[in-house]
Design a protein around this motif. Structure first.
Motif, PDB file in Angstrom:
ATOM      1  N   ILE A 161      -5.123  -0.647   4.541  1.00  0.00           N
ATOM      2  CA  ILE A 161      -4.734  -1.935   5.149  1.00  0.00           C
ATOM      3  C   ILE A 161      -5.180  -2.017   6.619  1.00  0.00           C
ATOM      4  CG2 ILE A 161      -2.831  -2.362   3.534  1.00  0.00           C
ATOM      5  CD1 ILE A 161      -0.916  -1.468   5.856  1.00  0.00           C
ATOM      6  N   GLU A 189     -13.137  -1.012   2.119  1.00  0.00           N
ATOM      7  CA  GLU A 189     -11.967  -0.881   1.241  1.00  0.00           C
ATOM      8  C   GLU A 189     -12.260  -1.529  -0.110  1.00  0.00           C
ATOM      9  OE1 GLU A 189      -8.991   0.748   1.147  1.00  0.00           O
ATOM     10  OE2 GLU A 189      -8.712  -0.262  -0.783  1.00  0.00           O
ATOM     11  N   SER A 203      -5.337   0.427   9.287  1.00  0.00           N
ATOM     12  CA  SER A 203      -4.649   1.056  10.435  1.00  0.00           C
ATOM     13  C   SER A 203      -5.661   1.560  11.474  1.00  0.00           C
ATOM     14  CB  SER A 203      -3.788   2.228   9.959  1.00  0.00           C
ATOM     15  OG  SER A 203      -3.076   1.846   8.805  1.00  0.00           O
ATOM     16  N   LEU A 257     -11.477   6.247  -6.221  1.00  0.00           N
ATOM     17  CA  LEU A 257     -11.499   7.716  -6.254  1.00  0.00           C
ATOM     18  C   LEU A 257     -10.119   8.301  -6.577  1.00  0.00           C
ATOM     19  CD1 LEU A 257     -13.925   8.614  -3.287  1.00  0.00           C
ATOM     20  CD2 LEU A 257     -14.452   8.219  -5.671  1.00  0.00           C
ATOM     21  N   TYR A 273      -1.238   5.299   7.130  1.00  0.00           N
ATOM     22  CA  TYR A 273      -0.826   6.004   8.340  1.00  0.00           C
ATOM     23  C   TYR A 273      -0.738   5.000   9.477  1.00  0.00           C
ATOM     24  CZ  TYR A 273      -5.961   6.876   8.724  1.00  0.00           C
ATOM     25  OH  TYR A 273      -7.314   6.777   8.762  1.00  0.00           O
ATOM     26  N   ILE A 329     -13.908   3.081 -10.320  1.00  0.00           N
ATOM     27  CA  ILE A 329     -14.573   3.522  -9.086  1.00  0.00           C
ATOM     28  C   ILE A 329     -13.585   3.841  -7.961  1.00  0.00           C
ATOM     29  CG2 ILE A 329     -16.906   2.573  -9.401  1.00  0.00           C
ATOM     30  CD1 ILE A 329     -15.924   0.101  -7.801  1.00  0.00           C
ATOM     31  N   HIS A 365       0.860  -1.190   0.000  1.00  0.00           N
ATOM     32  CA  HIS A 365       0.000   0.000   0.000  1.00  0.00           C
ATOM     33  C   HIS A 365       0.893   1.235   0.000  1.00  0.00           C
ATOM     34  CE1 HIS A 365      -2.989   2.938   1.038  1.00  0.00           C
ATOM     35  NE2 HIS A 365      -3.949   2.025   0.977  1.00  0.00           N
ATOM     36  N   SER A 413     -17.128  -0.506  -2.447  1.00  0.00           N
ATOM     37  CA  SER A 413     -16.876   0.921  -2.662  1.00  0.00           C
ATOM     38  C   SER A 413     -17.632   1.760  -1.632  1.00  0.00           C
ATOM     39  CB  SER A 413     -17.328   1.331  -4.065  1.00  0.00           C
ATOM     40  OG  SER A 413     -17.274   2.741  -4.160  1.00  0.00           O
ATOM     41  N   CYS A 414     -16.926   2.708  -1.046  1.00  0.00           N
ATOM     42  CA  CYS A 414     -17.579   3.562  -0.041  1.00  0.00           C
ATOM     43  C   CYS A 414     -18.582   4.520  -0.693  1.00  0.00           C
ATOM     44  CB  CYS A 414     -16.560   4.311   0.790  1.00  0.00           C
ATOM     45  SG  CYS A 414     -15.457   5.318  -0.173  1.00  0.00           S
TER      46      CYS A 414
END
Ligand code: SAM
Length: 351
Positions: A157, A175, A159, A252, A131, A250, A127, A196-197
């Motif tokens: 991933i 995710e 966090s 973003l 963060y 899709i 990735h 997809s969010c």
């Protein structure tokens, strides 16, 4: 008084110290016994519940009748029984209120995620922009109480989910990229969905998640990974690591138009608005970016857009101090190395 166990503390010369009067301490013990069997006991931090016999009452001016705070360790400060937002003492609350902080990825976090993922033949380093769970813990500890629900619509991933594990919160993540989703599954048992969010509303509904208490996330910084410096690309390609999140439309991070990116990202956060509890907070971690010699104030534009629904409270500025700097602009003109991010803080106001 040497045998006396202290159940009441006050402030002296800006220090929290025991109150030196036996009768007052006995009365404080009676008050603590009443708190133990009252409803308020359920809402106090677990650490206080687990160590109840060592908890004392606190009032700065030594007025027991007005004491509405608890002390476990005087060095940690006092926890107010009226605390509506979190489980922090006044001391830790104040510490977090500083408008900037310096944080660089912790080796211990990186080691932990590498060990878990490599055992399953995956690589958390794949990735390109994560963060740290440790950094997330500070935000989660401030904006929620133990047991509350934290949503990250750009889970990466995981966090934020690992930070939820470490702080006894309930995480919900979404995710798009299957590999990052799989890495998350290895790291945590929190509720994470592959999808997809932009379909956030349906995902929450389908999984009977009616309300969330807090949301923190970092969206793609527009399509900035696609203009990454040759160096970034070269180094990562050599190690066979991803240089963008995916090729999907899709995603973003693959939107070419700046305005479309702002609108679609804002729509995700507007969907969260509907699920967020009244009075709940939203934190969006984002950066202003440069592309083709043009500055795009992404953080500011997204902040402005989100005020169509949320109240913008302000920001905490996250500074990275260990990023290699490049001689941008030298020797002709000013161009910064952008090594700070905006943690934009919004609230869904109580109506
Ligand atoms: C900046 S990264 C977040 C990293 C995360 N905070 C972490 O520490 O792992 C943005 C993430 O958003 C994901 N993403 C992009 N478009 C998405 C979409 N439509 N739905 C869900 N996730 C998406 C990307 O795959 C990427 O993992």
């Amino acid at each position: 008084m040497s045998e006396l166990k202290y159940y009441f503390f006050h402030s002296e010369k800006r220090k929290i110290v025991p109150f030196q009067d036996e009768t007052t301490n006995q009365l404080a013990k009676i008050k603590l016994d009443q708190i133990k069997v009252s409803e308020v006991f359920n809402s106090i931090p677990q650490k206080f519940k687990d160590n109840w016999l060592d908890v004392a009452l606190y009032n700065p001016s030594g007025d027991l009748s007005k004491a509405d705070a608890l002390i476990l360790n005087p060095e940690d400060g006092a926890y107010s029984l009226s605390n509506k937002i979190n489980h922090l003492t006044g001391k830790h609350w104040t510490r977090f209120s500083k408008s900037w902080f310096v944080f660089d990825a912790l080796q211990s976090d990186i080691k932990e995620e590498k060990a878990i993922t490599s055992a399953a033949g995956l690589n958390s380093e794949d990735h390109p922009a994560t963060y740290s769970p440790t950094m997330m813990m500070d935000f989660i500890n401030f904006f929620t109480k133990e047991g509350e629900v934290v949503l990250d619509p750009f889970n990466g991933i995981g966090s934020t989910m690992v930070a939820c594990d470490r702080t006894a919160r309930r995480g919900v993540g979404i995710e798009l990229n299957e590999k990052y989703y799989e890495i998350t599954r290895l790291r945590t048992k929190q509720k994470v969905f592959h999808g997809s969010c932009e379909n956030l509303k349906e995902i929450l509904k389908k999984n009977s998640i009616e309300q969330v208490d807090f949301s923190i996330s970092s969206p793609p910084y527009w399509n900035i990974l696609q203009r990454s410096t040759g160096d970034f690309e070269k180094k990562r390609s050599k190690r066979n690591l991803d240089i963008k999140y995916s090729d999907k439309e899709i995603d973003l991070g693959n939107i070419d138009s700046y305005q479309e990116f702002i609108d679609r990202t804002a729509d995700v956060y507007f969907q969260i608005y509907d699920a967020l509890k009244p009075g709940g907070y939203l934190v969006v971690i984002v950066k202003n970016v440069k592309k083709g010699g043009v500055n795009y104030p992404l953080a500011w534009d997204l902040a402005k857009k989100l005020t169509e629904k949320y109240t913008l409270k302000d920001e905490k500025i996250w500074c990275q101090d260990q990023v290699a700097l490049a001689p941008f602009g030298y020797p002709f003109a000013w161009t910064s190395n952008i090594v700070h991010h905006y943690c934009l803080i919004f609230r869904k106001e109580l109506k």
